[in-house]
Design a protein around this motif. Structure first.
Motif, short mmCIF file in Angstrom:
data_model
loop_
_atom_site.label_atom_id
_atom_site.label_comp_id
_atom_site.label_asym_id
_atom_site.label_seq_id
_atom_site.Cartn_x
_atom_site.Cartn_y
_atom_site.Cartn_z
N ALA A 160 0.85 -1.19 0.00
CA ALA A 160 0.00 0.00 0.00
C ALA A 160 0.89 1.23 0.00
N THR A 161 0.62 2.15 -0.91
CA THR A 161 1.44 3.37 -0.99
C THR A 161 0.96 4.44 -0.02
N THR A 162 -0.28 4.29 0.43
CA THR A 162 -0.83 5.24 1.38
C THR A 162 -1.31 4.50 2.62
N PHE A 163 -0.65 4.77 3.76
CA PHE A 163 -1.09 4.18 5.01
C PHE A 163 -0.70 5.08 6.16
N SER A 164 -1.36 4.90 7.30
CA SER A 164 -1.12 5.76 8.45
C SER A 164 -1.21 4.95 9.74
N VAL A 165 -0.27 5.20 10.66
CA VAL A 165 -0.28 4.55 11.97
C VAL A 165 -1.03 5.45 12.94
N LYS A 166 -2.19 5.00 13.38
CA LYS A 166 -3.00 5.79 14.30
C LYS A 166 -2.59 5.59 15.75
N SER A 167 -2.26 4.36 16.09
CA SER A 167 -1.87 4.02 17.46
C SER A 167 -1.21 2.65 17.46
N ALA A 168 -0.89 2.16 18.64
CA ALA A 168 -0.30 0.82 18.75
C ALA A 168 -1.31 -0.26 18.37
N THR A 169 -2.59 0.10 18.33
CA THR A 169 -3.64 -0.89 18.05
C THR A 169 -4.39 -0.63 16.74
N GLU A 170 -4.02 0.41 16.01
CA GLU A 170 -4.78 0.73 14.80
C GLU A 170 -3.92 1.37 13.72
N VAL A 171 -4.04 0.85 12.49
CA VAL A 171 -3.43 1.46 11.31
C VAL A 171 -4.48 1.49 10.21
N THR A 172 -4.34 2.43 9.28
CA THR A 172 -5.24 2.49 8.13
C THR A 172 -4.42 2.45 6.86
N ALA A 173 -5.01 1.89 5.80
CA ALA A 173 -4.30 1.80 4.52
C ALA A 173 -5.32 1.82 3.39
N ASP A 174 -4.92 2.41 2.27
CA ASP A 174 -5.75 2.39 1.06
C ASP A 174 -5.36 1.19 0.21
N VAL A 175 -6.36 0.49 -0.31
CA VAL A 175 -6.10 -0.67 -1.17
C VAL A 175 -5.30 -0.19 -2.39
N PRO A 176 -4.11 -0.75 -2.63
CA PRO A 176 -3.25 -0.25 -3.70
C PRO A 176 -3.65 -0.76 -5.09
N THR A 177 -3.21 -0.06 -6.09
CA THR A 177 -3.39 -0.51 -7.47
C THR A 177 -2.64 -1.82 -7.67
N GLY A 178 -3.31 -2.78 -8.30
CA GLY A 178 -2.69 -4.09 -8.53
C GLY A 178 -2.96 -5.10 -7.45
N ALA A 179 -3.63 -4.66 -6.37
CA ALA A 179 -3.92 -5.59 -5.27
C ALA A 179 -4.89 -6.67 -5.72
N LYS A 180 -4.73 -7.86 -5.16
CA LYS A 180 -5.61 -8.98 -5.44
C LYS A 180 -6.20 -9.48 -4.13
N THR A 181 -7.25 -10.25 -4.25
CA THR A 181 -7.87 -10.82 -3.06
C THR A 181 -6.85 -11.68 -2.31
N GLY A 182 -6.71 -11.44 -1.02
CA GLY A 182 -5.75 -12.21 -0.22
C GLY A 182 -5.60 -11.62 1.16
N ALA A 183 -4.58 -12.09 1.87
CA ALA A 183 -4.37 -11.66 3.25
C ALA A 183 -3.74 -10.27 3.31
N ILE A 184 -4.01 -9.59 4.40
CA ILE A 184 -3.36 -8.30 4.67
C ILE A 184 -2.20 -8.56 5.63
N ALA A 185 -1.09 -7.89 5.40
CA ALA A 185 0.08 -8.05 6.27
C ALA A 185 0.59 -6.68 6.71
N VAL A 186 0.99 -6.59 7.98
CA VAL A 186 1.57 -5.38 8.54
C VAL A 186 2.96 -5.70 9.05
#
Length: 582
Positions: free
Chosen positions: A539-565
């Motif tokens: 993901a080219t756009t993401f933000s760390v909100k806290s130790a328990t929360e991050v946000t990210a925009d689904v990137p171009t080229g993404a396919k159905t699958g697991a999310i990893a941090v």
């Protein structure tokens, strides 16, 4: 019980213009002399510091003579002041002598303390007709359990005669090697040795049999154990096999996955005149720079062994060729691994060379500045093992030879336990070295009674002082990967190595959407996230909100699958998949 505390103040003098030798005083102390009755001849034994503050190790001979004429070896503990207690004598009972139980004998390597607090090790032999070595567990109070007896399969296809210590992987299993046995194709008895995995309950899986390739180019005779590196894979060496320039092969460095896939990283004697070294008997360590470091017994520019460095991808270089000084006063023929101490320098021993020919303790900086710290003598002679650093800052080790007592079967004596102080300060270490939020961590140190606070990279944690050498703490919710600190009434102690807070993904919302959808990911240990991926696409756009929360925009080229941090503490992968819609 013979015990003699001998303290020597050593002043290091400049003996060679090519190397800078520090002129600081070192304090060498003989803590204990083995006399045969209480053990003899500690072999490839690197001492370990237990959570109780004592040091634990083994002797390959001595102890009870019920099952072996010169003793079958033992497990011992020794305080840093030199008080030794035999924890367990091998084959000391009639049932072992009669081969009614498959109890091992002759522990060639030391023990490790498992996460359950018990000690685990190997023996290279077994009682008559029962086994060819074993894996054992022993409690602090001496209750011995044989977890596995090798050569249980006809032809010893499961391995035989382990001579190295175990390592406990991050998955909780134990990993090790055997010198003989296996299904290698070059010998009808399958004598190439193995790599194995074993559960704490004793279920053994053979991961690899050496000499599985023609001419044993994949190695043979692994005398050393394994190290698990930061990439999760295991790394080790073999004494023979590989390049056939040496009789039986010159040895290799290899990588092996937990599933048993082996990759050769380096075959020794690949350079002209074997300048890269040959015949390693010791294992590897991973330095703070990410590279692996080790030693070879032979080869090198002076044919007396080397200290080498190799990256996880296999980029190899000689760090220092032993016997570079006239008459090998800098030492030669190292049989033990090096360690990286709290000052960032590497320390180790050689089995020969030095001022007396009995070996040395050395220090070498990352910049390759080599210094002899101590020359062994006839009283403390020929170390086969290396040194370890206690959290009090001092170094401890054993010698194979020493004072001659009547019960010593070896003409060079029964060996010693020693300490070396170089003035390094006390520090802390944690077991394990990583964990998720809410997990319990054991902090090991010296004089911890009266601790006022514990923190993980500055974040306060709840804790309990178990003893003067042990504190248990819970990884706090806002913890970040970093140094663990304990504040005491008169000082603050810290870990040298960072504790990694393992990230965890508990959920995310929404669970589907097109490219550019904003996804909120919740979990623990997410502070400092460096990458977020959707089925491997960053993901080219993401933000760390806290130790328990991050946000990210689904990137171009993404396919159905697991999310990893990914954070400094590792990578967390979601259990569920995110569905990418049109």
């Amino acid at each position: 019980m013979p015990k003699l505390l001998r303290t020597v103040f050593i002043w290091l003098l400049c003996i060679c213009a090519a190397e800078v030798i520090h002129a600081h005083a070192q304090t060498f102390t003989t803590l204990f002399d083995f006399d045969g009755k209480n053990g003899a001849n500690p072999d490839f034994v690197t001492l370990v510091q237990g959570t109780d503050g004592n040091l634990y190790g083994t002797t390959s001979d001595g102890g009870s003579t019920a099952g072996c004429s010169a003793g079958c070896g033992n497990v011992f503990k020794i305080s840093t002041a030199g008080k030794l207690t035999v924890v367990q004598d091998f084959c000391a009972t009639q049932s072992c002598v009669n081969a009614e139980i498959a109890e091992g004998v002759f522990p060639s390597a030391g023990v490790i303390q498992g996460l359950d607090g018990n000690f685990y090790g190997t023996t290279s032999g077994g009682n008559p007709g029962a086994s060819w070595g074993s894996v054992f567990k022993v409690t602090r109070t001496g209750t011995l359990t044989t977890l596995y007896a090798f050569c249980a399969i006809s032809g010893c296809l499961d391995g035989a005669a382990p001579s190295a210590a175990l390592v406990q992987g991050t998955d909780g299993n134990f990993y090790g090697t055997t010198v003989n046995g296996g299904t290698g194709i070059e010998s009808s008895s399958g004598s190439g040795g193995t790599v194995f995995k074993m559960t704490s309950a004793g279920k053994l899986t053979t991961l690899y049999s050496f000499c599985s390739k023609t001419n044993c180019t994949d190695g043979i005779d692994p005398q050393a154990g394994l190290v698990q590196a930061s990439d999760g894979n295991f790394y080790g060496t073999t004494f023979q096999g590989g390049n056939p320039v040496c009789d039986g092969g010159c040895g290799i460095i290899y990588r092996i996955t937990s599933a048993g896939k082996l990759t050769i990283l380096h075959s020794f004697c690949s350079e002209a005149n074997c300048d890269d070294g040959a015949s390693p008997t010791s294992g590897l360590i991973q330095g703070t720079d990410g590279n692996l470091y080790g030693t070879t017994l032979g080869g090198g520019a002076n044919n007396s062994g080397t200290i080498f460095k190799i990256s996880l991808s296999g980029s190899f270089s000689v760090f220092y060729p032993l016997c570079s000084e006239a008459y090998c006063t800098d030492g030669g023929s190292p049989r033990a691994p090096v360690i990286q101490a709290s000052d960032g320098n590497f320390y180790g021993t050689t089995n020969a060379g030095g001022a007396t020919g009995q070996g040395v303790i050395f220090r070498i900086t990352p910049a390759k500045k080599y210094t002899v710290l101590y020359n062994f003598d006839s009283v403390n002679a020929n170390p086969v093992s290396g040194v370890m650093q206690d959290t009090n800052g001092k170094f401890y080790g054993t010698t194979y030879s020493g004072v001659q007592y009547a019960a010593c079967s070896f003409s060079g004596g029964c060996g010693t336990v020693y300490s070396l102080s170089t003035g390094l300060s006390p520090f802390l270490r944690t077991e394990p070295m990583s964990g998720k939020v809410g997990s319990t961590v054991t902090i090991i140190g010296t004089d911890l009674t009266g601790a006022k606070s514990v923190s993980f990279d500055g974040v306060a944690a709840t804790f309990e002082v178990v003893s003067s050498s042990e504190i248990t703490a819970t990884v706090p919710s806002a913890a970040k990967t970093g140094v663990v600190s304990v504040t005491l009434p008169s000082r603050t102690l810290k870990t040298v190595l960072t504790f990694k807070v393992t990230p965890v993904i508990s959920s995310f919302t929404p669970d589907s959407g097109p490219v550019k959808t904003a996804v909120t990911i919740t979990g623990t240990g997410l502070t400092g996230a460096t990458a977020i991926t959707f089925d491997g696409v960053k993901a080219t756009t993401f933000s760390v909100k806290s130790a328990t929360e991050v946000t990210a925009d689904v990137p171009t080229g993404a396919k159905t699958g697991a999310i990893a941090v990914t954070t400094a503490g590792g990578t967390a992968t979601s259990a569920k998949t995110f569905t990418v819609t049109e």
